[in-house]
Design an enzyme around this catalytic site. Structure first.
Site, PDB file in Angstrom:
ATOM      1  CG  HIS A   1      40.254  36.904  44.037  1.00 62.50           C
ATOM      2  ND1 HIS A   1      41.000  35.807  43.646  1.00 62.50           N
ATOM      3  CD2 HIS A   1      41.014  37.560  44.953  1.00 62.50           C
ATOM      4  CE1 HIS A   1      42.152  35.808  44.286  1.00 62.50           C
ATOM      5  NE2 HIS A   1      42.187  36.858  45.080  1.00 62.50           N
ATOM      6  CG  ASP A  29      40.456  35.347  39.315  1.00 61.09           C
ATOM      7  OD1 ASP A  29      40.567  35.455  40.553  1.00 61.09           O
ATOM      8  OD2 ASP A  29      40.278  34.269  38.741  1.00 61.09           O
ATOM      9  CG  ASP A  41      41.311  31.387  43.483  1.00 57.09           C
ATOM     10  OD1 ASP A  41      41.370  30.661  42.480  1.00 57.09           O
ATOM     11  OD2 ASP A  41      41.224  32.629  43.427  1.00 57.09           O
ATOM     12  CG  MET A  88      44.238  38.865  43.004  1.00 56.17           C
ATOM     13  SD  MET A  88      44.413  37.421  41.947  1.00 56.17           S
ATOM     14  CE  MET A  88      42.788  37.412  41.213  1.00 56.17           C
ATOM     15  CG  MET A 100      45.240  33.694  46.995  1.00 62.66           C
ATOM     16  SD  MET A 100      44.318  33.659  45.436  1.00 62.66           S
ATOM     17  CE  MET A 100      45.301  32.723  44.308  1.00 62.66           C
ATOM     18  CG  MET A 139      44.170  39.440  38.059  1.00 61.71           C
ATOM     19  SD  MET A 139      45.254  38.181  37.362  1.00 61.71           S
ATOM     20  CE  MET A 139      44.385  36.677  37.852  1.00 61.71           C
ATOM     21  CB  SER A 154      38.039  30.488  37.632  1.00 62.02           C
ATOM     22  OG  SER A 154      38.857  31.595  37.410  1.00 62.02           O
ATOM     23  CG  HIS A 180      36.518  33.033  41.480  1.00 62.44           C
ATOM     24  ND1 HIS A 180      36.567  33.346  42.828  1.00 62.44           N
ATOM     25  CD2 HIS A 180      37.761  33.269  41.005  1.00 62.44           C
ATOM     26  CE1 HIS A 180      37.790  33.752  43.143  1.00 62.44           C
ATOM     27  NE2 HIS A 180      38.536  33.713  42.048  1.00 62.44           N
TER      28      HIS A 180
HETATM   29  C1  DX5 Z   1      43.541  33.105  40.347  1.00 63.29           C
HETATM   30  C2  DX5 Z   1      42.478  32.339  39.554  1.00 63.29           C
HETATM   31  C3  DX5 Z   1      42.985  30.989  39.131  1.00 63.29           C
HETATM   32  C4  DX5 Z   1      41.913  30.063  38.730  1.00 63.29           C
HETATM   33  C5  DX5 Z   1      42.493  29.039  37.842  1.00 63.29           C
HETATM   34  O1  DX5 Z   1      43.053  33.870  41.354  1.00 63.29           O
HETATM   35  O2  DX5 Z   1      41.256  32.299  40.234  1.00 63.29           O
HETATM   36  O3  DX5 Z   1      43.694  30.410  40.163  1.00 63.29           O
HETATM   37  O4  DX5 Z   1      41.286  29.592  39.830  1.00 63.29           O
HETATM   38  O5  DX5 Z   1      42.250  27.750  38.209  1.00 63.29           O
HETATM   39  P1  DX5 Z   1      43.352  26.625  37.937  1.00 63.29           P
HETATM   40  O6  DX5 Z   1      44.424  26.840  38.966  1.00 63.29           O
HETATM   41  O7  DX5 Z   1      42.608  25.351  38.107  1.00 63.29           O
HETATM   42  O8  DX5 Z   1      43.859  26.823  36.565  1.00 63.29           O
HETATM   43 ZN    ZN Z   2      40.611  34.145  42.139  1.00 63.28          ZN
END
Ligand code: DX5
Ligand code: ZN
Length: 235
Positions: free
Chosen positions: A75, A44, A189, A77, A151, A46, A17, A42
């Protein structure tokens, strides 16, 4: 279409991520991960509306797609996937390793249309299943998807705890894949931790989003974390 294979026959992929990487030294951090043979990046995206946070965007995805041959795993969001889905899909289409664009289907009135637009614009379409959602509700969308992202925490932040019933959603995604004869990957995720990885893989996850709970574990160097992750996956 290729027949569905059980998880045991699939290589379980690792998708770091990027929001959890060292943002002040991002290029060298990702170079190191690529050298450690991670599989996807990956990302994110947002918008501070669908989730209460702002993260990565189009410019970074373009730059990563030009520099690395790994698939971009984008991804979304966001409140408006009809606006952003095709745009990120075009970035996937021109990225060296191509890429996935995953939407939260409840954010649009006509998710089948949005997924088709993503595909037409050069991305591999995916849907994300929120912890509150029942995947059976999205059954008709599954044939349109290359990826189902489950999720396992509420979307928006790193560092949260696993919501345990989401493992049943992974099992449901695997069951539906067999039932419908499909071949999408099942990604999980959120809180993909040393403790949770075995049960996530056992439930049927075949792509693991690696965040602060594993690859970016602050207690470990990246290479130690990657070795530990691989030993759990026996690869
Ligand atoms: C949300 C992100 C987080 C990311 C963080 O979509 O993609 O969830 O995975 O990983 P953790 O939960 O291990 O901090
Ligand atoms: Zn994600």
């Amino acid at each position: 279409m290729e027949r569905s294979r059980p998880t045991a026959d699939r290589n379980v992929l690792i998708a770091p991520s990027v929001m959890c990487a060292d943002l002040l030294d991002l290029g060298s951090d990702i170079d190191e991960l690529v050298d450690l043979s991670v599989d996807w990046l990956h990302l994110d995206i947002m918008d501070a509306h669908y989730v209460p946070n702002l993260t990565l965007g189009t410019d970074l995805c373009r730059l990563l797609g030009a520099r690395y041959a790994l698939p971009l795993d984008m991804h979304l969001m966001v409140d408006d996937p009809d606006q952003w889905g095709p745009l990120f899909a075009s970035i996937a289409g021109s990225a060296a390793g191509g890429g996935y664009v995953t939407i939260h289907p409840e954010t649009t009135w006509h998710p089948a249309r949005t997924l088709a637009a993503i595909s037409d614009s050069g991305g591999k379409p995916g849907i994300a299943v929120d912890p509150a959602a029942d995947i059976d509700r999205f059954r008709n969308l599954l044939p349109l998807c290359d990826l189902v992202l489950v999720m396992s925490v509420n979307p928006g932040y790193a560092g949260q705890k696993l919501l345990p019933w989401t493992l049943d959603t992974v099992r449901d995604a695997a069951r539906l894949r067999t039932e419908l004869g499909l071949d999408y990957r099942i990604e999980i995720d959120g809180n993909v931790s040393w403790q949770n990885i075995p049960k996530m893989v056992e439930a049927g996850a075949d792509v693991l989003v690696a965040g602060t709970s594993s690859l970016f574990d602050p207690a470990l160097a990246r290479d130690e974390a990657a070795t530990r992750m691989r030993s759990l996956l026996r690869r």
